[in-house]
Design an enzyme around this catalytic site. Sequence first.
Site, PDB file in Angstrom:
ATOM      1  N   HIS A  23      16.267  30.971  44.496  1.00 39.11           N
ATOM      2  CA  HIS A  23      14.837  31.211  44.499  1.00 39.11           C
ATOM      3  C   HIS A  23      13.841  32.149  45.136  1.00 39.11           C
ATOM      4  O   HIS A  23      14.175  33.875  44.960  1.00 39.11           O
ATOM      5  CB  HIS A  23      14.315  30.500  46.215  1.00 39.11           C
ATOM      6  CG  HIS A  23      12.788  30.282  46.833  1.00 39.11           C
ATOM      7  ND1 HIS A  23      11.640  30.908  46.817  1.00 39.11           N
ATOM      8  CD2 HIS A  23      11.970  28.823  46.241  1.00 39.11           C
ATOM      9  CE1 HIS A  23      10.983  30.825  47.520  1.00 39.11           C
ATOM     10  NE2 HIS A  23      10.836  29.253  47.158  1.00 39.11           N
TER      11      HIS A  23
ATOM     12  N   LYS B 273      20.741  23.736  50.864  1.00 41.29           N
ATOM     13  CA  LYS B 273      20.039  24.618  50.327  1.00 41.29           C
ATOM     14  C   LYS B 273      21.844  25.431  50.704  1.00 41.29           C
ATOM     15  O   LYS B 273      22.689  25.185  51.266  1.00 41.29           O
ATOM     16  CB  LYS B 273      19.541  25.356  51.238  1.00 41.29           C
ATOM     17  CG  LYS B 273      17.814  24.218  50.811  1.00 41.29           C
ATOM     18  CD  LYS B 273      17.919  24.322  49.537  1.00 41.29           C
ATOM     19  CE  LYS B 273      16.077  23.654  49.933  1.00 41.29           C
ATOM     20  NZ  LYS B 273      15.649  23.134  47.979  1.00 41.29           N
TER      21      LYS B 273
ATOM     22  N   LYS C 271       5.638  20.434  43.530  1.00 39.40           N
ATOM     23  CA  LYS C 271       6.031  19.678  44.773  1.00 39.40           C
ATOM     24  C   LYS C 271       5.201  18.712  45.219  1.00 39.40           C
ATOM     25  O   LYS C 271       3.474  18.946  44.764  1.00 39.40           O
ATOM     26  CB  LYS C 271       5.767  20.971  45.840  1.00 39.40           C
ATOM     27  CG  LYS C 271       7.140  21.751  45.354  1.00 39.40           C
ATOM     28  CD  LYS C 271       7.691  22.513  46.771  1.00 39.40           C
ATOM     29  CE  LYS C 271       8.614  23.464  47.197  1.00 39.40           C
ATOM     30  NZ  LYS C 271       9.146  23.965  47.612  1.00 39.40           N
TER      31      LYS C 271
ATOM     32  N   MET D 214      12.055  29.600  51.150  1.00 36.89           N
ATOM     33  CA  MET D 214      11.987  28.220  51.091  1.00 36.89           C
ATOM     34  C   MET D 214      11.177  28.610  52.913  1.00 36.89           C
ATOM     35  O   MET D 214      12.525  29.463  53.780  1.00 36.89           O
ATOM     36  CB  MET D 214      12.411  27.070  51.343  1.00 36.89           C
ATOM     37  CG  MET D 214      13.306  27.012  49.434  1.00 36.89           C
ATOM     38  SD  MET D 214      14.079  29.241  49.053  1.00 36.89           S
ATOM     39  CE  MET D 214      16.223  27.738  49.713  1.00 36.89           C
TER      40      MET D 214
ATOM     41  N   ASN E 257       7.070  25.794  53.844  1.00 37.51           N
ATOM     42  CA  ASN E 257       6.387  26.463  52.965  1.00 37.51           C
ATOM     43  C   ASN E 257       4.800  26.044  53.144  1.00 37.51           C
ATOM     44  O   ASN E 257       3.760  26.393  53.442  1.00 37.51           O
ATOM     45  CB  ASN E 257       6.603  26.798  51.296  1.00 37.51           C
ATOM     46  CG  ASN E 257       6.822  28.622  51.752  1.00 37.51           C
ATOM     47  OD1 ASN E 257       6.464  29.119  52.284  1.00 37.51           O
ATOM     48  ND2 ASN E 257       8.340  29.119  51.288  1.00 37.51           N
TER      49      ASN E 257
ATOM     50  N   CYS F 237       9.220  20.807  53.418  1.00 36.70           N
ATOM     51  CA  CYS F 237       8.981  21.393  52.561  1.00 36.70           C
ATOM     52  C   CYS F 237       8.718  22.683  54.006  1.00 36.70           C
ATOM     53  O   CYS F 237       7.218  22.641  53.918  1.00 36.70           O
ATOM     54  CB  CYS F 237       7.874  21.683  50.805  1.00 36.70           C
ATOM     55  SG  CYS F 237       7.693  23.370  50.403  1.00 36.70           S
TER      56      CYS F 237
ATOM     57  N   SER G  14       4.547  28.451  48.255  1.00 33.45           N
ATOM     58  CA  SER G  14       4.907  27.500  47.486  1.00 33.45           C
ATOM     59  C   SER G  14       3.600  26.971  46.861  1.00 33.45           C
ATOM     60  O   SER G  14       2.222  27.276  47.626  1.00 33.45           O
ATOM     61  CB  SER G  14       5.853  26.636  47.866  1.00 33.45           C
ATOM     62  OG  SER G  14       6.727  26.842  48.122  1.00 33.45           O
TER      63      SER G  14
ATOM     64  N   SER H  41      11.350  25.584  40.964  1.00 35.10           N
ATOM     65  CA  SER H  41      10.786  24.534  42.186  1.00 35.10           C
ATOM     66  C   SER H  41      10.741  24.905  43.225  1.00 35.10           C
ATOM     67  O   SER H  41       9.474  23.918  43.755  1.00 35.10           O
ATOM     68  CB  SER H  41      12.475  24.356  42.982  1.00 35.10           C
ATOM     69  OG  SER H  41      12.610  25.993  43.796  1.00 35.10           O
ATOM     70  N   SER H  42       9.410  26.092  43.424  1.00 33.69           N
ATOM     71  CA  SER H  42       8.594  26.336  44.306  1.00 33.69           C
ATOM     72  C   SER H  42       6.555  25.327  43.921  1.00 33.69           C
ATOM     73  O   SER H  42       5.935  25.744  44.748  1.00 33.69           O
ATOM     74  CB  SER H  42       8.070  28.215  43.776  1.00 33.69           C
ATOM     75  OG  SER H  42       9.674  27.852  44.999  1.00 33.69           O
ATOM     76  N   THR H  43       6.858  25.228  42.422  1.00 29.46           N
ATOM     77  CA  THR H  43       5.964  24.184  42.684  1.00 29.46           C
ATOM     78  C   THR H  43       5.930  23.274  41.834  1.00 29.46           C
ATOM     79  O   THR H  43       4.727  23.036  40.730  1.00 29.46           O
ATOM     80  CB  THR H  43       5.301  25.742  40.640  1.00 29.46           C
ATOM     81  OG1 THR H  43       5.642  25.897  39.969  1.00 29.46           O
ATOM     82  CG2 THR H  43       4.523  27.114  41.932  1.00 29.46           C
TER      83      THR H  43
END
Length: 405
Positions: free
Chosen positions: A322, A286, A78, A326, A114, A112, A27, A74-76
Amino acid sequence: MFHDEKGKTVFSPQIKVPATYIRGGTSKGVFFNLEDLPVQAQVAGKARDALLLRVIGSPDPYGKQTDGMGGATSSTSKTVIISKSSQQDHDVDYLFGQVAIDKPFVDWSGNCGNLSAAVGSFAISSGLVDASRVPDNGIAVVRIWQANISKTIIAHVPMTDGEVQETGDFELDGVTFPAAEVQVEFMDPADGDSSMFPTGNLVDELALPIDVIAAGSVNATMINAGIPTIFINASDLGYTGAELQDDINSDAEVLKRFETIRAHGAVKMGLISHIDEAAGRQHTPKVAIVGKACDYISSSGKRVLATEIDLNVRALSMGKLHHAMMGTAAVAIGTAAAIPGTLVNTAAGGGERESVHFGHPSGTLTVGAEAKCIDNEWRVTKAVMSRSARVLMEGWVRVPGDTLI
């Protein structure tokens, strides 16, 4: 924007806020020192959410976050706020905000995993960790209080000549380039206020609408460790567990089906009282599907062999499959795998285990977990995994001055 006494439109100039853009695990997000935020945003509330939404570039009906720091996944999408810890025997407090892409919403309901790997290095570089605890060379052990879920995380940050070492030869599937390894320990990852298995069962029959599954129900392991997660056998939904992103994300009806499962699971876990409330709690729980180990080609073209892994897991985050895994869901996977009888443990071959090596869309990942059954209640003392982190940019992020008004 406002109007002067003559009715002329006056636009506020931009303000700049010190920030650091960091990749943590698979992430990346915008990190802030709490004291560097505008005064209105130093406390939880509308001003803070408005600032973070504008920084990331949300809500964006185009789904691209072009006018912000977000990367439209969603990973970026944040944000992280770090401060000197208010807790005894901890160095820093870590608050995570998952920013919705197309809605004016910041979800503070979970962690999070990550980005947890980047918290220690940011804290050291920002002078938030007492110098006596940071060696010039070796490993700095940073004690992190995860404020969203009130849990302790221990980050082992490599140091060289008094600086955080970010470069190295540790390879993490889902990240293109190697970097320095950061071991992260998630201490007592289950929810301290309730059972790790909210329903009291290792496997539940989750009732669902027949348009989601013809049988009207599906078996599920619902666990609260790392992050609340609903595990379902991939085969029960017509999958193998070796799917890649396009196999799921290209079909709006399939994504709607998974969201319905997530909403019903959230009610069963006691996280919400009605399925309609799931829309306001996008970050948790999740949903993940598990399948027996099988050969597949990862998203990078790397061949993953069944003999190399214990099982396959695919997880959804913020409504989409994903691209890797995650970190918090990996904690849930490792924990569930360590407990005989869960769907994750069964898919991995059953029996007692202290670690699990699973396949995900970008490759593989190993997670260790220490589980014990005490008075018929399962407890996990910690879950451990290795990640990496690297600063991508530091300086100031700018937002229009009327953002906080």
